[in-house]
Design an enzyme around this catalytic site. Sequence first.
Site, short mmCIF file in Angstrom:
data_model
loop_
_atom_site.label_atom_id
_atom_site.label_comp_id
_atom_site.label_asym_id
_atom_site.label_seq_id
_atom_site.Cartn_x
_atom_site.Cartn_y
_atom_site.Cartn_z
N CYS A 137 5.49 6.83 -2.65
CA CYS A 137 5.44 8.64 -2.15
C CYS A 137 4.85 8.94 -0.53
O CYS A 137 3.34 7.68 -0.81
CB CYS A 137 3.81 8.68 -3.26
SG CYS A 137 2.98 10.22 -2.75
N TRP A 148 1.62 8.94 -14.47
CA TRP A 148 2.01 7.51 -13.02
C TRP A 148 1.54 6.15 -14.32
O TRP A 148 -0.12 6.65 -15.04
CB TRP A 148 1.17 7.66 -11.87
CG TRP A 148 1.44 8.22 -11.25
CD1 TRP A 148 0.62 9.62 -10.31
CD2 TRP A 148 3.02 8.18 -9.97
NE1 TRP A 148 1.80 10.52 -9.60
CE2 TRP A 148 2.86 9.59 -9.07
CE3 TRP A 148 3.17 7.04 -10.36
CZ2 TRP A 148 3.33 9.67 -7.97
CZ3 TRP A 148 4.71 7.30 -9.08
CH2 TRP A 148 4.66 8.90 -8.39
N VAL A 159 -0.37 15.17 -12.46
CA VAL A 159 -1.25 13.80 -12.50
C VAL A 159 -0.64 13.50 -11.11
O VAL A 159 0.65 12.91 -10.86
CB VAL A 159 -1.07 13.49 -13.51
CG1 VAL A 159 -1.63 11.24 -12.58
CG2 VAL A 159 -2.16 14.24 -14.13
N VAL A 202 -0.61 11.21 -6.95
CA VAL A 202 -1.15 10.43 -5.82
C VAL A 202 -0.86 11.30 -5.32
O VAL A 202 -0.23 11.36 -4.55
CB VAL A 202 -0.75 8.92 -6.42
CG1 VAL A 202 -1.23 8.80 -7.60
CG2 VAL A 202 1.00 9.49 -6.00
N TYR A 249 11.13 18.29 0.66
CA TYR A 249 11.38 18.12 -0.71
C TYR A 249 11.67 19.84 -0.91
O TYR A 249 12.48 20.39 -1.75
CB TYR A 249 9.98 18.51 -0.67
CG TYR A 249 8.59 17.08 -1.05
CD1 TYR A 249 9.73 16.77 -2.31
CD2 TYR A 249 9.05 16.06 0.29
CE1 TYR A 249 8.91 15.14 -3.01
CE2 TYR A 249 8.37 15.23 -0.30
CZ TYR A 249 8.41 14.89 -1.68
OH TYR A 249 7.74 13.02 -2.09
#
Length: 347
Positions: free
Chosen positions: A58, A91, A124, A126, A189
């Site tokens: 990421c 994750w 969720v 990160v 993106y």
Amino acid sequence: MPAPENDGATGASDGNRAYGHKPFKRSRSHFADRITADGRDGWPVAAGRYRLVVSRACPWASRAVISRRLLGLEDALSMGIADPIQDDRSWRFTLDPEGRDPVLGIRFLSEAYDARESGYPGGVSVPAIVDVPSGQLVTNDFQQITLDFATEWTALHRPGAPDLYPGAHRDEIDEVMAGVYQDVNNGVYRAGFATGQDDYDAAFEALFRRLDQLSERLMHRRYLVGDTLTEADVRLFTTLVRFDPVYHGHFKCNRFKLAEDPVLWAYAKDLFQTPGFGDTVDFHHIKQHYYRVHSGINPTGIVPLGPDLSGWLTPHHREELGGRPFGDGTPPGPVPAGERVPASGRP
């Protein structure tokens, strides 16, 4: 990775659902508490209290990994590394023995989210910082975490840590980062997850217009702001290092490859070869995640064998422009043994 507002997918598996021809829009971080020197949000900076959870795949999490290493926070803030392949439960810690994070004791990052807010409906994501004693998520504010590392965690910085967010240059750093975020970090993106031609065209054109501007800016200066590394360089690097392996083909950002722009390629190689940058990059994790998790874009799940990564270690000659990477400070020391990128992820 943060999830987009108009998709309920968790983390970076944002490409698995149709957007109904709505432009891609990234969600704001829901848990925006800050860990500060004075603890004004109830979370004071303290060595050993928190755990940073990341995915090496990421780019948003990679900012935190690089910043933590440059500032020498490894001993003060432990780090958990998630599997690059997610499932519907978020994750997961399948890289660790028995599939559990060895510090938090959980199998999925969602458990820390649930401990903070039961039934939280959002994704969720990160990077995430978890309070170890309570097991609760503290923050997933990917925009603020690294700024706080640079300004609020100073008492725990290593001797010789660079100033990544110097007060004299903050206005300029903020201006540069805003453009980089809109058109480059998030722009890839918006192009990759576009479901309408007009949305894709607009994102594509804004991305390469910004890259052209950055190439011109960096032609005669080694770093984006001033003559040392700053937060702006960290944020641009995490997109550039993924450009040829995933964004060029997978996200259709293909006007040119990074390696075909002499200035940006040399700049990215300079950073990659600087301690704290390239030694945190796992190309295997990056490719496995994007090509296998984004099934809406790559339904076959085939992971390409290329590109050739050896060029990352070739001379860049950017030192001829001068500049002092760490200012009056020093490079970080060796990567801690448990955090070294495996040979499979390196050039």
